[in-house]
Structure formats: structure tokens, C-alpha cells
Design a protein around this motif. Structure first.
Motif, PDB file in Angstrom:
ATOM      1  N   SER A  27      57.565  26.524  44.012  1.00 61.41           N
ATOM      2  CA  SER A  27      57.191  27.640  43.130  1.00 61.41           C
ATOM      3  C   SER A  27      55.680  27.739  42.983  1.00 61.41           C
ATOM      4  CB  SER A  27      57.819  27.475  41.743  1.00 61.41           C
ATOM      5  OG  SER A  27      59.212  27.579  41.831  1.00 61.41           O
TER       6      SER A  27
ATOM      7  N   GLN B  85      61.453  33.051  40.264  1.00 62.13           N
ATOM      8  CA  GLN B  85      62.528  32.104  39.969  1.00 62.13           C
ATOM      9  C   GLN B  85      63.044  32.358  38.546  1.00 62.13           C
ATOM     10  OE1 GLN B  85      61.497  27.963  40.589  1.00 62.13           O
ATOM     11  NE2 GLN B  85      63.529  27.243  40.022  1.00 62.13           N
TER      12      GLN B  85
ATOM     13  N   ASP C 163      61.895  33.306  45.405  1.00 62.05           N
ATOM     14  CA  ASP C 163      61.907  31.955  44.860  1.00 62.05           C
ATOM     15  C   ASP C 163      63.254  31.668  44.203  1.00 62.05           C
ATOM     16  OD1 ASP C 163      61.357  29.464  43.905  1.00 62.05           O
ATOM     17  OD2 ASP C 163      59.618  30.051  42.679  1.00 62.05           O
ATOM     18  N   GLU C 164      64.096  30.996  44.910  1.00 62.87           N
ATOM     19  CA  GLU C 164      65.435  30.626  44.419  1.00 62.87           C
ATOM     20  C   GLU C 164      66.198  31.809  43.849  1.00 62.87           C
ATOM     21  OE1 GLU C 164      66.042  27.054  42.315  1.00 62.87           O
ATOM     22  OE2 GLU C 164      64.269  26.081  43.144  1.00 62.87           O
TER      23      GLU C 164
HETATM   24 MG   LIG Z   1      60.674  26.243  41.803  1.00 59.65          MG
END
Ligand SMILES: [Mg+2]
Ligand SMILES: Nc1ncnc2c1ncn2[C@@H]1O[C@H](COP(=O)(O)OP(=O)(O)OP(=O)(O)O)[C@@H](O)[C@H]1O
Lengths: 252, 481
Positions: free
Chosen positions: A41, A85, A170-171
Motif C-alpha cells: 500500500s 484499499q 490495492d486489494e
Molecule cells: Mg495494504
């Protein structure tokens, strides 16, 4: 398109990125995997221009320009998109209003006329179908009271609206049910073309069944320690990270 | 005292670039306040005896009162003996072209999107024949006259409509109401007077804007507005253009009276000089605004957008006396840099089935302090009174403050009172998220603010609302980043 060379960055005096390098060409999909807290991240935030970090060494070039030299909004207008995220709630601003302002900024940068309300609504409805997002959400304030899955889907919706050159996810798959996962992945696949690129940060090989990556990178301790094709993801899924950690730690 | 403010020094030494400077001519009152000053003012204005008596009574009351210390604002002690209470009314210095106007002000006009011709009027530039403001004004006045609507300066009203003025002045805000109201009553310079006759619906927004070229009303403004039975009026005070004034202390009084079935909508946009970025200069604005719903089914609604002044002390209130009467207060108060605002409302329920609604949106940025202070009072006879209050605070950055002081005094069991409050913050995370979507920080703040204030803006007359939106953006410029 994107060239990251020997990137070192720290936050509050703590070095997180320790010589990160990556080359991304148009049309490519890169997956980045790696244990919690290795700096994935952090990398995404630095590419998007978050200010809290000190870049101490290294360069990032995006389409021939020094990315680190640009303000976050300039990067966004140049075509860098980050699907967060943890998407932020913006009180009192409807998604429709938010996206209209956002899209028109990006269009202005591309020397296109701003869309009027009618045109905008047309585009918005089309993209909403694209990510199968509930129309009712559009009137609500951005992410306010959204479920985890709705927030993630909203990120992909915004990506579809802005048609970025480089998308960093991000995820985005975390917290999605199977259907949502498929929808998000389909969204990415439909947007994908020979001119844009994706960096997909994920913990699960599952997503990569839907979004087939050209490269899989393993990030550990602030840099990429192993790269391979999509089979690497399968191997990680089966074996975990320990063998890689051991390999790396042995060479230190 | 060393920190004591010398208002006159401040005025003459500060770099006001607006082009009009106070000359001390013989037409002005001597510095300071005494019975003689009050007599001087009254004489200069050729006032009838009763008006002088009223002023003197106020002056004597003021002498016995002390400046309030309860508001959450801090400023150096004001020396009331260093203020000039009367300067001969004279038109603003006429400039020949916009080139002579302070570029900073022009810049703001531009940002607010004020048309060129209006800019000239606002800045006091001689207007050419294309848009003859005098003729506009005349048509406007003739139309009102046809309907029997009186809209004139307070000075004219004292002479031309003495029975109305005598009957209503001080009937809503008594001279002893508070320190600043007493001061205003003693020395008020001028202001507006308005009377809407029975059953008349005023067809246009009444606006002081149309009186802009008349003599400067000065620092102690007095407004009296009476809506007779079944009438309706919407009144606009102030304008979005930045107002600078050589007088630091402003203490205005506004009184509204609504008779049976009458409705008054009073909208204010206040954008006085807030002081520079270090908090120097800037106007102290101590205002008493109150309306009384005298008759049954009457309605008074205050809508305000406050962005200016160094210090704002202001609580537009409604006394709900008539049965079924309604009081409303919609407010956006913005403070930035070193501004301080202590503002809110009072809803006093006296009659049966009276209803009130309060929507207050405070926005603080920079190092400013923004306080909401509201009183809802339900008297023993106010059966079925109902109040709803919504007090929201929005903080931009983390060096500013927002405070909420709601007071409730309910003496009737059938009353229903509801209160909601929220505090939100435009923090770095939100701004980064917006930046990442291509929005500049300023645009992001504007977007959030507009969403936040929507509920208040929709109560402003349409063109005003658009201007107010831009004004907020300008006021908050540079507050983040
Ligand atoms: Mg992360
Ligand atoms: N403000 C901060 N101060 C100190 N350390 C921080 C700060 N922010 C992040 N870190 C640390 O930086 C490291 C990398 O965090 P980052 O969020 O980039 O990891 P990640 O790879 O994305 O992990 P995950 O898979 O859990 O999302 C972590 O050890 C984290 O605790």
C-alpha cells in the motif's frame, strides 16, 4: 509507461521501501503479492502522491514524465488511478456530483469539453451497468455507510468512469463475495486494452483466475524479491511465503 | 492599557486602499460619546423631539450597562470614547474608472462573477448611461409606491411616517435589551424602514442594494420592517461583494414585526472585511436582530450566510407570540484565519401551537473559532410548541475550533423539542482521495461545502444562492493545503 527505479521511501523515519524497481508497459497486467506490512500500500500511495512519505532515493517515470514531481491531482489527470484499499467517506457529496466534478477535471486535462448533466448521466448509467452497481447508491454520499463490498465496487465504477492509463488496485478483491469478485474482475477485463496497464495488489490467487496477469511479483521487506508468470501465484497459494522469506533472508 | 485599541489610529494608519478616507470636518461629531453627542446627532438629522427623547433614554440606559463577556470571542477592549459617532453623510468618493479600484477587490469581484456594470456600482465608480442605476431605482420605487409599500431610509421614515416609527421602534428590541442595542438606540446613524400594507404581497425582493448609492448608512445601522396582516415580503440585506469600512465597530439593530397571517423572509449575506491573514484589522460586528410573530399564523424566517468580519456576535431571533406562528433560522457561518464568530438564534415560544426550526451550519478553517449558541424557550402557555434544531459543525484542518452551546428552557409539558448535532472534518485523507480523482484541494473543499450547506442555500433567493456559494469558496481560499 511506468518505470520505477531503486525506490527508497520512509515514513516517520522508518524505511518501508528499500530499493523497489518495476517496469510496466502498455497492455500489461502486473500482480503484486506479498506478506502483510511489506509495503504494497505504501508503494500504491507513493505512486498516487500521498504526502506523508519521504522518498529518499530512486525515480519514478510515467509516460516520460517525473511522476514524483507532480501534485496528486495532476497525476490523476495524467491517468494514474488508485483503487483504495480503504475507500474514504465524503460526507454530503453524492457520488453523482463527485464523479461529475472528477470526470470534468480529467476531461479538461485531455482538452475535452465538460459533459453537461444529461450527457453525464448517460455515461454514468452505462458505467454503472458495467460494474452492476445499484443506481440508488449514486444519490448517496460517497462511500458513506456503504458496505465493504459496495465501497470496492464503487472504486471500480470510478475507474470505469475515468478510463485511466495506469490503474493500481490495492486489494480491491478483499471483502468481496464471489459474485462481486467476478464483476470487479470483468470490469477490469473490459477496460483493459493495449494502451493501458494495471497493477493489481492482492493476497489471493483467486482474483488472478479472473484477471490473468502477465507478471506476478512477490514483494517482501520493501522490494520485489521474486517475479514470474501467473504460475508463481499458484505456487505461492500452495506453499505460502516462508520459502521465499528464507531464500531472501539467506542471501542477506 | 497598551493593548487597548485606538480605533481612530487604526483607521488612519492602516493601509485601506479603498479610496475613501475619513476627513475630520466640522460636520462631524466630536470624538467620544456624551449626552451632547446624542443631541448633536439628533439635531443634525433634524429629528422631532420624541426621537431625541428616545435616544437620550437609550443613552442613559447604556451608561448603566456593561459590555457582555459571555460570548466566546476575544478582542482588545473597545474604548467607546475614541469613536466618532456621527460623520456627515456624504456619498462615497466617485471614481472615474475601475482602474482606480483596489485590485484585490476587483479580483474578488471577478471570482464572484459579478457583472462589470455591477462591479462599478459596488466600487463606487461613476456608471455610464448604458445601465442607468438611477432609472432602475426609480422604476423600482414607483412600482412599490403603487402598491402602498413604504421602503425608505430610517431618517426619512422618522420624518415622513412618524406614527409608524414611534409605534414600532424598540418594540421588538427594547433599548435596554443589551449593551450594543442600547448603544445603537442612542446613536444610530441610519438604516432602512419598510412597511408592507395589509394583504399585499411584495412582488420583488426588497434589497438595500438598491439604496447603495444613497449616503453611507454607517456603523450603527437601524432597520425596521413591518408586515401588516396577510402580507408577504422577502428582504435581502448585504451583498456578496466585499465590504470594507473605515469603522471597526458595527452595532446594528434589526426589528421585524409580522401581523396576522403575514410572512417575512429576511436573508443576509455578510461579507465584511475579516482582517488580514494575521488577524489584524477587520470589523467587529455586534448585531441584534429580532422578529416578532405578533399575529396568528404569521411566519418569520431568517436565512444568513456569514463569511466576513473579524468578530461576529449575532443571534437573529423570533418571538412566537401569535398562535400557530412559525419561526425559522437557517444559517451558514464561516470563519477562517483568525476570525471569531459566536452566532445562533433564539426561538421564544409564547403562543399555542407555535413551531420553530433551526438549521445551523458552522464551518471553521485556519485558526478560527466558531460557536453556535441557541436558545429554545417554551413559555408555560405555549401548548404544543414544537422545535427542531440541527446544528452541524465542519472543521477544515486541525487548528480551528467549533463549539455548540444549546440552551433549552421548556416550561410546558406538551412541548416537543428535538435536537440533532454533528461534527465532521475535512481531513487529509478526504482531500487525498479527492486529489486522486483529479480534483484540486480547493475544488474538493468547495464540493464538500456546497453539499454541506445545501439545506441553507435552498432558502436563499435563487441568484443570491449562487453568489453565496462562490462567496464561500472565496472565503475559504487557501484554508487548506
Ligand atoms: Mg495494504
Ligand atoms: N504512519 C506510519 N508510521 C509508521 N509506520 C507506518 C505508517 N504507515 C505505515 N507504516 C508501516 O509501513 C509498513 C508497510 O505498510 P503497508 O500498508 O504499505 O503494507 P502492505 O504491504 O500494504 O500490507 P497489507 O498487506 O496488510 O495491506 C507497515 O509495517 C506499516 O505498519
Amino acid at each position: 509507461m511506468l518505470s520505477i527505479k531503486d525506490l527508497h521511501a520512509s515514513i516517520n523515519g522508518k524505511e518501508i521501501l528499500k530499493g523497489f524497481g518495476l517496469e510496466v508497459k502498455p497492455g500489461e497486467v502486473h500482480a503484486i503479492m506479498g506478506p502483510n506490512g511489506t509495503g504494497k500500500s505504501t508503494l500504491a500511495n507513493i505512486l498516487a502522491g500521498k504526502e506523508d512519505y519521504d522518498v529518499t532515493e530512486g525515480t519514478v517515470t510515467f509516460q516520460g514524465k517525473d511522476l514524483l514531481d507532480m501534485a496528486p491531482e495532476e497525476r490523476a489527470r495524467e491517468g494514474v488511478f488508485l483503487a483504495f484499499q480503504y475507500p474514504i467517506e465524503i460526507p454530503g457529496v453524492s457520488i453523482a456530483n463527485f464523479m461529475k466534478a472528477s470526470l470534468n477535471e480529467v476531461r479538461k486535462h485531455r482538452v475535452l469539453q465538460p459533459l453537461d448533466a444529461v450527457e453525464f448521466l448517460k455515461v454514468m448509467k452505462e458505467k454503472m451497468r458495467f460494474v452492476e452497481i445499484d443506481e440508488k447508491l449514486m444519490r448517496r454520499a460517497v462511500n458513506e455507510g456503504f458496505s465493504g463490498g459496495e465501497k470496492k465496487r464503487n472504486e471500480i465504477f470510478q475507474m470505469a468512469m475515468l478510463e485511466p492509463t495506469l490503474s493500481i488496485l490495492d486489494e480491491t478483491d478483499s471483502g468481496l463475495d464471489i459474485d462481486a469478485l467476478r464483476i470487479v474482475a470483468n470490469g477490469v477485463n473490459k477496460l483493459k486494452n493495449e494502451n493501458n496497464a494495471f497493477i493489481v495488489i492482492t493476497h489471493y490467487q483467486r482474483l488472478l483466475d479472473y484477471i490473468v496477469p502477465d507478471f506476478v511479483h512477490v514483494m517482501y521487506n520493501g522490494r520485489i524479491v521474486k517475479s514470474g508468470g501467473k504460475e508463481l501465484a499458484l505456487e505461492l497459494e500452495a506453499k505460502g511465503y516462508d520459502w521465499i522469506k528464507q531464500e531472501v533472508d539467506a542471501t542477506v | 492599557m497598551a493593548e487597548e485599541i485606538d480605533i481612530i489610529d487604526q483607521v488612519t494608519q492602516s493601509d485601506y486602499k479603498y479610496g475613501f478616507v475619513t476627513n475630520i470636518e466640522s460636520d462631524n461629531a466630536k470624538v467620544g460619546l456624551s449626552e451632547d453627542t446624542v443631541r448633536f446627532i439628533s439635531a443634525k438629522k433634524n429629528e422631532p423631539e420624541w426621537m431625541l427623547e428616545w435616544r437620550l433614554k437609550a443613552y442613559k440606559a447604556w451608561l448603566q450597562m456593561t459590555e457582555p463577556t459571555w460570548p466566546n470571542v476575544h478582542y482588545p477592549k473597545i474604548d467607546y470614547q475614541k469613536i466618532i459617532y456621527y460623520a456627515a453623510p456624504k456619498p462615497k468618493k466617485v471614481l472615474n474608472s475601475l482602474d482606480e479600484v483596489d485590485p484585490e477587490i476587483l479580483e474578488t469581484f471577478k471570482k464572484l462573477g459579478i457583472p462589470m456594470e455591477e462591479q462599478k456600482i459596488l466600487a463606487g465608480v461613476a456608471v455610464d448611461v448604458v445601465m442607468d442605476s438611477v432609472s432602475v431605482k426609480t422604476t423600482y420605487k414607483e412600482k412599490l409606491k403603487e402598491l402602498g409599500i413604504i421602503f425608505c431610509s430610517m431618517s426619512d421614515a422618522v420624518k415622513d411616517y412618524p406614527e409608524l416609527v414611534q409605534k414600532y421602534i424598540g418594540s421588538v428590541v427594547p433599548v435596554r435589551d443589551n449593551y450594543f442595542a442600547a448603544l445603537n438606540s442612542a446613536v444610530f446613524s441610519d438604516g432602512s424602514f419598510c412597511y408592507i400594507p395589509k394583504g399585499t404581497r411584495c412582488p420583488m425582493e426588497l434589497s438595500t442594494y438598491f439604496r447603495i448609492n444613497e449616503a453611507n448608512t454607517g456603523q450603527f445601522e437601524r432597520t425596521l420592517l413591518i408586515a401588516d396582516e396577510g402580507s408577504y415580503v422577502s428582504y435581502l440585506e448585504g451583498c456578496t461583494a466585499p465590504m470594507r469600512d473605515e469603522n471597526q465597530l458595527h452595532a446594528a439593530v434589526v426589528e421585524l414585526v409580522a401581523m396576522d397571517n403575514a410572512e417575512i423572509k429576511y436573508s443576509t449575506v455578510q461579507n465584511w472585511y475579516p482582517g488580514n491573514k494575521e488577524g489584524k484589522g477587520g470589523i467587529y460586528n455586534f448585531v441584534t436582530k429580532r422578529g416578532i410573530c405578533q399575529g396568528i399564523n404569521s411566519k418569520i424566517s431568517w436565512t444568513q450566510v456569514e463569511t466576513g468580519s473579524a468578530i461576529t456576535w449575532k443571534y437573529p431571533s423570533v418571538v412566537l407570540k401569535g398562535e400557530n406562528s412559525i419561526g425559522e433560522f437557517y444559517s451558514v457561518a464561516v470563519t477562517n484565519n483568525y476570525q471569531q464568530a459566536d452566532t445562533g438564534t433564539k426561538m421564544i415560544h409564547i403562543g399555542k401551537n407555535t413551531r420553530s426550526r433551526i438549521v445551523s451550519k458552522g464551518i471553521s478553517a485556519g485558526k478560527s473559532q466558531n460557536s453556535y449558541r441557541g436558545l429554545v424557550k417554551v413559555n408555560p402557555n405555549a401548548e404544543n410548541a414544537y422545535n427542531f434544531s440541527q446544528c452541524d459543525s465542519l472543521l477544515i484542518g486541525d487548528r480551528c475550533g467549533a463549539h455548540t452551546f444549546p440552551y433549552l428552557e421548556v416550561s410546558n409539558k406538551t412541548a416537543k423539542v428535538e435536537h440533532e448535532a454533528t461534527t465532521s472534518k475535512i481531513g487529509e485523507d478526504i482531500l487525498f482521495y479527492c486529489n486522486q480523482r483529479g480534483l484540486s484541494t480547493e475544488t474538493a473543499v468547495q464540493l464538500i461545502i456546497n453539499g454541506y450547506c445545501k439545506e441553507v442555500f435552498q432558502h436563499l433567493p435563487m441568484e443570491f444562492a449562487a453568489e453565496a456559494q462562490k462567496l464561500l469558496a472565496v472565503s475559504l481560499e487557501g484554508s487548506v493545503g
